[in-house]
Design a protein around this motif. Structure first.
Motif, PDB file in Angstrom:
ATOM      1  N   CYS A  14     -18.485 -14.428  13.681  1.00  0.00           N
ATOM      2  CA  CYS A  14     -19.648 -15.234  14.085  1.00  0.00           C
ATOM      3  C   CYS A  14     -19.655 -15.389  15.603  1.00  0.00           C
ATOM      4  CB  CYS A  14     -19.584 -16.594  13.407  1.00  0.00           C
ATOM      5  SG  CYS A  14     -20.880 -17.699  14.024  1.00  0.00           S
ATOM      6  N   CYS A  17     -19.335 -19.787  15.984  1.00  0.00           N
ATOM      7  CA  CYS A  17     -18.106 -20.530  15.674  1.00  0.00           C
ATOM      8  C   CYS A  17     -16.872 -19.628  15.586  1.00  0.00           C
ATOM      9  CB  CYS A  17     -18.284 -21.330  14.380  1.00  0.00           C
ATOM     10  SG  CYS A  17     -18.439 -20.310  12.901  1.00  0.00           S
ATOM     11  N   CYS A  29     -23.887 -16.141   9.910  1.00  0.00           N
ATOM     12  CA  CYS A  29     -22.689 -16.897   9.545  1.00  0.00           C
ATOM     13  C   CYS A  29     -23.016 -17.914   8.448  1.00  0.00           C
ATOM     14  CB  CYS A  29     -22.157 -17.612  10.785  1.00  0.00           C
ATOM     15  SG  CYS A  29     -20.745 -18.655  10.430  1.00  0.00           S
ATOM     16  N   LYS A  31     -21.430 -20.388   7.708  1.00  0.00           N
ATOM     17  CA  LYS A  31     -21.033 -21.736   8.138  1.00  0.00           C
ATOM     18  C   LYS A  31     -22.021 -22.349   9.119  1.00  0.00           C
ATOM     19  CE  LYS A  31     -16.115 -22.181   8.113  1.00  0.00           C
ATOM     20  NZ  LYS A  31     -14.973 -22.068   9.028  1.00  0.00           N
ATOM     21  N   CYS A  32     -22.432 -21.575  10.149  1.00  0.00           N
ATOM     22  CA  CYS A  32     -23.259 -22.200  11.187  1.00  0.00           C
ATOM     23  C   CYS A  32     -24.584 -21.480  11.436  1.00  0.00           C
ATOM     24  CB  CYS A  32     -22.463 -22.317  12.486  1.00  0.00           C
ATOM     25  SG  CYS A  32     -22.180 -20.737  13.290  1.00  0.00           S
ATOM     26  N   ASN A  34     -25.318 -18.666  12.900  1.00  0.00           N
ATOM     27  CA  ASN A  34     -25.453 -17.744  14.031  1.00  0.00           C
ATOM     28  C   ASN A  34     -25.328 -16.281  13.583  1.00  0.00           C
ATOM     29  OD1 ASN A  34     -25.731 -18.782  16.900  1.00  0.00           O
ATOM     30  ND2 ASN A  34     -24.240 -20.234  16.063  1.00  0.00           N
TER      31      ASN A  34
END
Ligand code: F0G
Length: 392
Positions: A14, A17, A29, A31-32, A34
Motif C-alpha cells: 500500500c 499505510c 488497500c 485497510k486504508c 490507497n
C-alpha cells in the motif's frame, strides 16, 4: 507487526499505510483504500536483472522480465516496447536546449504507450484465470486492452465517456471485438463504474490503478537508460491524465537507483492541459491532496480527466525527483503538435504534444538549462485523432 505475505517474486504494498499483501486480485488497500504498488526483494532479483541488460539484443518490455511480476513464458505479447528515441534536430535549436530526445511511443503495436502496461496486465489476467477484462478509457487504453484481450482469447468490456473519445480509438476497440459501453458523463464517471463492475471479482480491471499496468510501463525508463548508453537524462517530460504513466516511469528510474545500477534519477516534469489540471494546481499550491475537478475540458481528449486515480503516486514522483508540474493551453498544445510534425517528422496526438508544449514552456521559464539533456515522451500516434487537424 505486519506479516509479510509474498508471492513467488513480488508482493503488493500500500502506498499509504505500507502494508504488504499477497499478490491476489485486489487493486486498492483493504485497510486504508490507497493504491497499491508492486515490490520485489531487490537483492534477490539484482543479479538476474543485470545479466539480462548485459545480453545483446533488442530492447522490449519483456527484455526486463527479471523485474516484472509475471512470467514471460506466458506473455501475451504483440511486440511492445523497443520504441525509438530520436534526437531532436531542429526543435532543440529553436528552443536553445542542447540535447532533446523524443521517446516515440506511437510506435507501439496499437499506437500508444498503453501497450507496455497492457502486455503485463493481460498476462496477469490470464494467470489469474480471468475470462473478461474491463477498463474505462479516454480511448487509448480501450484500444490497447481490446487488442491484447483478442490475442489472449478474453472478453473485453470497454467503458467510454459517450461522444468524448476519438473515432480512430473507438474504431480500434470495435475492430478487436470489445463490447462498448457508452457512459454519460466524463472519464471519471466511466472509471467509477468500471471499478464498481470489477468489485465482484468476475471482471479483471486493467486501468492504471492496477499495479501490474504500472510494471509494464516502467520499462520505458529502462529503455531510455539503455538508449542513452547507460546514462540518465536530466529531465523527462510526460503528459499527465490519470497519472499512471508518470508514476510508472518514475518507478523505473527509482528501481535503477535502488538496484545500484545508477546513482542518479531524472527530474520528472508532468504536463497537464490547463482545463484539466487538478494535479498541477495542487502542486503549485504546495498541497498534499488533489481536489478533483468536476468539469475538466480540453481538446486533448486523452487527458481530459478531473479525478486522476494515481494523483498521490504522481505528486510523489514529481516531488521526490525534484521535478515540477506545468500546465499548457489547448492553443499551445496544437502549436506544439504542428512544430513536432513540421520540424521533427513525428506526428503525435494532441495529448502527446502536451509534452512538447511543456518543453517549450520549461525552456522559457528556465526550468531546463541550455546544456541539459531532456527526453519528451510522445505517448500516442497522431493518426488516432484526425479531427484535431484542420487542413488549411
Ligand atoms: N497521452 C495519451 C496519448 C493518453 O492516452 C493518456 C491517457 C495520457 C497521455 C496520460 O497518461 O493517464 O497515465 O497520466 N490515456 C488514458 C486512456 C486515460 O484511457 O487511454 P496517464
Amino acid at each position: 507487526m505486519i506479516t509479510m505475505k509474498r508471492g513467488p517474486n513480488h508482493y503488493l504494498e500500500c502506498i499509504g499505510c505500507s502494508t504488504r499483501f499477497k499478490p491476489t486480485q485486489i487493486y486498492t488497500c483493504p485497510k486504508c483504500g490507497n493504491l497499491l504498488q508492486i515490490g520485489y526483494n531487490y537483492q534477490s532479483i539484482r543479479r538476474g536483472f543485470i545479466a539480462s541488460i548485459r545480453k545483446p539484443g533488442p530492447i522490449s518490455v519483456w527484455r526486463y522480465k527479471n523485474i516484472l511480476p509475471s512470467s514471460s513464458r506466458n506473455a501475451v505479447s504483440l511486440g511492445e516496447g523497443g520504441t525509438g528515441l530520436s534526437p531532436s534536430v531542429r526543435l532543440s535549436d529553436r528552443l536553445g536546449i542542447d540535447e532533446v530526445y523524443f521517446k516515440n511511443e506511437g510506435q507501439n503495436p496499437t499506437g500508444s504507450f498503453k501497450d507496455r502496461g497492457m502486455t503485463v496486465a493481460i498476462t496477469r489476467a490470464v494467470e489469474l484465470g480471468a475470462k473478461t477484462v474491463v477498463c474505462a478509457s479516454t480511448g487509448n487504453t480501450s484500444a490497447s486492452m481490446a487488442a491484447y484481450a483478442a490475442r489472449a482469447g478474453l472478453k473485453a468490456v470497454v467503458l467510454i465517456p459517450a461522444g468524448k473519445i476519438t473515432k480512430g480509438k473507438l474504431l480500434q476497440a470495435i475492430v478487436h471485438g470489445a463490447r462498448i459501453n457508452q457512459v454519460s458523463g466524463n472519464f471519471d464517471a466511466a472509471l467509477e463504474k468500471a471499478r464498481r463492475m470489477a468489485q465482484s471479482g468476475k471482471l479483471y480491471l486493467v486501468n492504471s490503478l492496477n499495479p501490474y499496468r504500472i510494471e509494464g510501463q516502467k520499462t520505458l525508463a529502462f529503455e531510455i537508460w539503455e538508449q542513452l548508453q547507460h546514462t540518465i537524462p536530466n529531465a523527462i517530460i510526460v503528459p499527465v491524465g490519470n497519472a499512471g504513466n508518470i508514476s510508472a516511469i518514475w518507478k523505473g528510474f527509482w528501481e535503477l537507483r535502488k538496484l545500484g545500477i545508477t546513482n542518479r534519477t531524472p527530474r520528472m516534469i508532468g504536463v497537464q492541459a490547463s482545463g484539466a489540471a487538478p494535479i498541477a494546481v495542487a502542486y503549485a499550491k504546495g498541497e498534499s491532496q488533489v481536489v478533483p475537478w468536476k468539469h475538466p475540458e480540453t481538446s486533448a481528449s486523452a487527458i481530459r480527466i478531473g479525478a486522476p486515480a494515481s494523483w498521490k503516486k504522481a505528486l510523489r514522483a514529481v516531488r521526490n525527483s525534484g521535478g515540477t508540474m506545468l500546465t499548457v493551453s489547448d492553443n499551445e498544445i496544437s502549436r506544439a503538435q504542428r512544430l513536432l510534425a513540421n520540424h521533427e517528422g513525428i506526428f503525435a496526438e494532441p495529448a502527446s504534444s502536451a509534452s512538447v508544449a511543456g518543453l517549450a514552456k520549461a525552456a522559457k521559464l528556465r526550468l531546463i538549462k541550455p546544456h541539459e539533456r531532456v527526453v519528451c515522451v510522445i505517448t500516442g500516434h497522431g493518426l488516432k485523432d484526425q479531427q484535431a487537424i484542420t487542413i488549411r
